[in-house]
Design a protein around this motif. Sequence first.
Motif, PDB file in Angstrom:
ATOM      1  N   GLY A  64      29.719   4.599  26.358  1.00  0.00           N
ATOM      2  CA  GLY A  64      29.674   4.878  27.787  1.00  0.00           C
ATOM      3  C   GLY A  64      29.763   3.662  28.672  1.00  0.00           C
ATOM      4  N   ALA A  65      30.622   2.696  28.343  1.00  0.00           N
ATOM      5  CA  ALA A  65      30.759   1.491  29.159  1.00  0.00           C
ATOM      6  C   ALA A  65      32.242   1.182  29.354  1.00  0.00           C
ATOM      7  CB  ALA A  65      30.047   0.319  28.499  1.00  0.00           C
ATOM      8  N   PRO A  66      32.926   1.870  30.279  1.00  0.00           N
ATOM      9  CA  PRO A  66      34.377   1.691  30.409  1.00  0.00           C
ATOM     10  C   PRO A  66      34.808   0.285  30.775  1.00  0.00           C
ATOM     11  CG  PRO A  66      33.472   3.038  32.204  1.00  0.00           C
ATOM     12  CD  PRO A  66      32.400   2.890  31.192  1.00  0.00           C
ATOM     13  N   MET A  67      34.099  -0.374  31.695  1.00  0.00           N
ATOM     14  CA  MET A  67      34.491  -1.724  32.075  1.00  0.00           C
ATOM     15  C   MET A  67      34.251  -2.706  30.936  1.00  0.00           C
ATOM     16  SD  MET A  67      35.858  -1.820  35.044  1.00  0.00           S
ATOM     17  CE  MET A  67      35.778  -3.573  35.363  1.00  0.00           C
ATOM     18  N   ALA A  68      33.143  -2.559  30.225  1.00  0.00           N
ATOM     19  CA  ALA A  68      32.856  -3.454  29.099  1.00  0.00           C
ATOM     20  C   ALA A  68      33.928  -3.338  28.026  1.00  0.00           C
ATOM     21  CB  ALA A  68      31.477  -3.143  28.516  1.00  0.00           C
ATOM     22  N   MET A  69      34.342  -2.109  27.724  1.00  0.00           N
ATOM     23  CA  MET A  69      35.362  -1.926  26.688  1.00  0.00           C
ATOM     24  C   MET A  69      36.729  -2.410  27.157  1.00  0.00           C
ATOM     25  SD  MET A  69      33.745  -0.891  24.123  1.00  0.00           S
ATOM     26  CE  MET A  69      32.350  -1.820  24.723  1.00  0.00           C
ATOM     27  N   SER A  70      37.009  -2.275  28.454  1.00  0.00           N
ATOM     28  CA  SER A  70      38.273  -2.796  28.982  1.00  0.00           C
ATOM     29  C   SER A  70      38.315  -4.313  28.863  1.00  0.00           C
ATOM     30  CB  SER A  70      38.446  -2.376  30.443  1.00  0.00           C
ATOM     31  OG  SER A  70      38.476  -0.972  30.573  1.00  0.00           O
ATOM     32  N   PHE A  71      37.191  -4.958  29.166  1.00  0.00           N
ATOM     33  CA  PHE A  71      37.146  -6.415  29.035  1.00  0.00           C
ATOM     34  C   PHE A  71      37.167  -6.848  27.574  1.00  0.00           C
ATOM     35  CE2 PHE A  71      35.587  -6.533  33.493  1.00  0.00           C
ATOM     36  CZ  PHE A  71      36.489  -7.477  33.963  1.00  0.00           C
ATOM     37  N   LEU A  72      36.632  -6.011  26.673  1.00  0.00           N
ATOM     38  CA  LEU A  72      36.713  -6.347  25.248  1.00  0.00           C
ATOM     39  C   LEU A  72      38.163  -6.390  24.798  1.00  0.00           C
ATOM     40  CD1 LEU A  72      35.234  -6.919  22.596  1.00  0.00           C
ATOM     41  CD2 LEU A  72      35.162  -4.455  22.183  1.00  0.00           C
ATOM     42  N   ALA A  73      38.957  -5.412  25.247  1.00  0.00           N
ATOM     43  CA  ALA A  73      40.384  -5.424  24.918  1.00  0.00           C
ATOM     44  C   ALA A  73      41.077  -6.639  25.525  1.00  0.00           C
ATOM     45  CB  ALA A  73      41.042  -4.134  25.420  1.00  0.00           C
ATOM     46  N   LEU A  74      40.714  -6.988  26.756  1.00  0.00           N
ATOM     47  CA  LEU A  74      41.326  -8.137  27.418  1.00  0.00           C
ATOM     48  C   LEU A  74      40.944  -9.442  26.727  1.00  0.00           C
ATOM     49  CD1 LEU A  74      42.947  -9.316  29.766  1.00  0.00           C
ATOM     50  CD2 LEU A  74      40.847  -9.275  31.136  1.00  0.00           C
ATOM     51  N   GLU A  75      39.650  -9.598  26.398  1.00  0.00           N
ATOM     52  CA  GLU A  75      39.207 -10.840  25.751  1.00  0.00           C
ATOM     53  C   GLU A  75      39.714 -10.948  24.320  1.00  0.00           C
ATOM     54  OE1 GLU A  75      35.054 -12.278  27.470  1.00  0.00           O
ATOM     55  OE2 GLU A  75      34.964 -10.138  26.978  1.00  0.00           O
ATOM     56  N   THR A  76      39.993  -9.803  23.689  1.00  0.00           N
ATOM     57  CA  THR A  76      40.509  -9.825  22.320  1.00  0.00           C
ATOM     58  C   THR A  76      41.967 -10.238  22.286  1.00  0.00           C
ATOM     59  OG1 THR A  76      38.965  -8.108  21.644  1.00  0.00           O
ATOM     60  CG2 THR A  76      40.897  -8.417  20.269  1.00  0.00           C
ATOM     61  N   THR A  77      42.754  -9.752  23.236  1.00  0.00           N
ATOM     62  CA  THR A  77      44.195  -9.994  23.191  1.00  0.00           C
ATOM     63  C   THR A  77      44.658 -11.050  24.181  1.00  0.00           C
ATOM     64  OG1 THR A  77      44.633  -8.268  24.842  1.00  0.00           O
ATOM     65  CG2 THR A  77      44.549  -7.587  22.529  1.00  0.00           C
ATOM     66  N   GLY A  78      43.928 -11.236  25.269  1.00  0.00           N
ATOM     67  CA  GLY A  78      44.402 -12.126  26.317  1.00  0.00           C
ATOM     68  C   GLY A  78      45.587 -11.558  27.063  1.00  0.00           C
ATOM     69  N   ASP A  79      45.851 -10.254  26.877  1.00  0.00           N
ATOM     70  CA  ASP A  79      47.007  -9.605  27.495  1.00  0.00           C
ATOM     71  C   ASP A  79      46.539  -8.803  28.712  1.00  0.00           C
ATOM     72  OD1 ASP A  79      49.006  -7.247  27.803  1.00  0.00           O
ATOM     73  OD2 ASP A  79      50.071  -8.696  26.548  1.00  0.00           O
ATOM     74  N   PHE A  80      46.848  -9.295  29.913  1.00  0.00           N
ATOM     75  CA  PHE A  80      46.363  -8.644  31.120  1.00  0.00           C
ATOM     76  C   PHE A  80      46.954  -7.245  31.324  1.00  0.00           C
ATOM     77  CE2 PHE A  80      46.335  -7.952  35.760  1.00  0.00           C
ATOM     78  CZ  PHE A  80      44.954  -8.022  35.969  1.00  0.00           C
ATOM     79  N   PRO A  81      48.271  -7.020  31.108  1.00  0.00           N
ATOM     80  CA  PRO A  81      48.798  -5.651  31.251  1.00  0.00           C
ATOM     81  C   PRO A  81      48.096  -4.653  30.330  1.00  0.00           C
ATOM     82  CG  PRO A  81      50.597  -7.213  31.234  1.00  0.00           C
ATOM     83  CD  PRO A  81      49.357  -7.991  30.879  1.00  0.00           C
ATOM     84  N   LEU A  82      47.787  -5.082  29.097  1.00  0.00           N
ATOM     85  CA  LEU A  82      47.058  -4.183  28.197  1.00  0.00           C
ATOM     86  C   LEU A  82      45.668  -3.884  28.744  1.00  0.00           C
ATOM     87  CD1 LEU A  82      46.856  -2.637  25.511  1.00  0.00           C
ATOM     88  CD2 LEU A  82      45.941  -4.727  24.491  1.00  0.00           C
ATOM     89  N   GLY A  83      45.048  -4.891  29.360  1.00  0.00           N
ATOM     90  CA  GLY A  83      43.736  -4.664  29.968  1.00  0.00           C
ATOM     91  C   GLY A  83      43.788  -3.612  31.053  1.00  0.00           C
ATOM     92  N   LEU A  84      44.883  -3.611  31.853  1.00  0.00           N
ATOM     93  CA  LEU A  84      45.031  -2.594  32.897  1.00  0.00           C
ATOM     94  C   LEU A  84      45.224  -1.208  32.298  1.00  0.00           C
ATOM     95  CD1 LEU A  84      47.357  -4.464  35.430  1.00  0.00           C
ATOM     96  CD2 LEU A  84      44.883  -4.114  35.572  1.00  0.00           C
ATOM     97  N   VAL A  85      46.022  -1.123  31.238  1.00  0.00           N
ATOM     98  CA  VAL A  85      46.207   0.164  30.571  1.00  0.00           C
ATOM     99  C   VAL A  85      44.892   0.658  29.987  1.00  0.00           C
ATOM    100  CG1 VAL A  85      47.359   1.338  28.653  1.00  0.00           C
ATOM    101  CG2 VAL A  85      48.627  -0.277  30.069  1.00  0.00           C
ATOM    102  N   MET A  86      44.140  -0.269  29.399  1.00  0.00           N
ATOM    103  CA  MET A  86      42.859   0.108  28.822  1.00  0.00           C
ATOM    104  C   MET A  86      41.895   0.592  29.889  1.00  0.00           C
ATOM    105  SD  MET A  86      41.153   0.513  26.104  1.00  0.00           S
ATOM    106  CE  MET A  86      40.057   1.778  26.732  1.00  0.00           C
TER     107      MET A  86
END
Length: 595
Positions: A387-409
Amino acid sequence: MISRFDILTLIPLRIRGLVRRHEVGFIGLAGLAGGIAGLSVAALLGTTNFLHRWLFGHPHLSSLTALDSPFLAFIPLMGGLLLGISGIYVRKWMPRRPVDPIEANALQGGRMSIKDSLVIAAQTVVSNGFGASVGLEAAYTQMGSGLASWLGTAFRLRRGDMRTLVACGSAGAIAAAFGAPLTGAFYGFELILGTYTPFGLAPVGAAAVCGVLVSKAFGASGEFMNQMTLKSALSPTDMGFLLVLGIICALFGIRMMRAVTSVERFCAGIALPSPLQPMFGGLLVGLLALVTPHVLASGHGALFELFGPGSGPSDVVLITLLLKALASVISLGTGFRGGLFFASLYLGGMIGLVFFYAVQYFDPSLAPDMTVCTLIGMSALAVAIIGAPMAMSFLALETTGDFPLGLVMLAVASVVSIIVRRTFGYSFATWRLHVRGESIRSAQDVGWMRDLTAGRLMRTDVPKASLDMPLAAFIKAFPAQSANQWVVLTGPSGGYAGLLFVPDVHLAGANGSANTTGLGQLARSTNIFLQPEMNIKLAVQYFEQNENEALAVVDNEKDRHVVGLLTEAHVLRRYTDELDKAHRELSGESWVGGN
């Protein structure tokens, strides 16, 4: 001349004053809490890895392709037996149920017990160390928040500051576990604090950074995953498929959370004693481990294999997904201690991989990148369960360093969050609280509402009159200009019979009906009253429904002996004051001017 003893006495007071009155001092304390949380993460992880090596001969159980010996399948059973037997003594030693960070911040103003936190951490280490399909994140956040609460108690922090410091402890712990400070910070905001606040940004962020630095210094896992580069950009078609994947993960997560409760009910239905339930669960998990060791522990080692070339064919991944989900449900439902954070990441990654295989089977040209599907699946299922949408979005961003993927996430996480909230209404942590009888759905502070009860707010010097008292005698006893405008009417047995508004009685007397009108005919709210344990929010609802300016407080519904009187004006004033105070704490206004 100040003696040496006086100086040693003044130093703690000065430091406490710095923390309580200056925001910079509080940020320093938050950084200390985050660093301690990072140290506790390193200690817990090291202890668990030692158990894995000692019991199974390998530090990462879930990465094994097969157990070295079939007898190793009995180790989870042994762990369940140890947990069940020790639980008997723990319940005698600690009859009160331990409080987790979410419950502490929602109901107790951030107050947590170090003893409770140590017991929960030890039980989680035993559960994970003996192979149960649970994660260590519950132990991480419990220790981080518990130690932060202990610090806050030592510094005698205000309620709002204490809640923020507890969030700092959890943020430092999660950031240390994943090597991801943004993920840790927003985990603290979304799950432990229950809201984003401008004032909380600096202390929670400082705690997350300090947690990562300390855990790395002590040799903890550090980076969650090596940063990876995506092979291609995402097309609009890919985004559509990824949203469908998010919906699948949302439904799967809801089913898992309900399944844990179903297992608990099953164990209760077959009258299996509580100490034996973990042993029964350990036996089942061990049998599943004979099929694939990927079901053991949290799945940390197996998760990395999903991104490698040896992730396996689709049927193998699907079977592993179902067995891992079953093992996690059985472990938690039969009494093993732990969480679903990392397990949800592993399960979500497998869902993403199966989804990729399914799309590729029908049309390879439409299939999104396999790595993207795995990452989105990981984060989407974690959003559904944790139940933490922003935390999981940042996890995807910090894992890949890919900003477009972070927006999709972020878009997928929003869809998942809406689906779970509208169809289920809980995260896993708050669902467990709901099953126990609590009504909270987040860590937002509602404890002050429960503390402000009718029993605490009422006035006890209540004027009373008996039901058979003549109208003329009442008028004489209670003048129109009396300070007491409300009088409680009592029946023959002394029970509550209604409320009298003094001007109403005098008006009846002035109309010449003193000999024909009884007090019972003038009584208001004859069957509506409050009880001492009712909280202020419920009292406000009673006033709105009854449309009266005052209500009596009775000891219980059967005897109805009056113990106090509460007016709507007083309740609304206190309610407004508390809401205003909470608003000032959220906006950081309490720090303006060094207050």
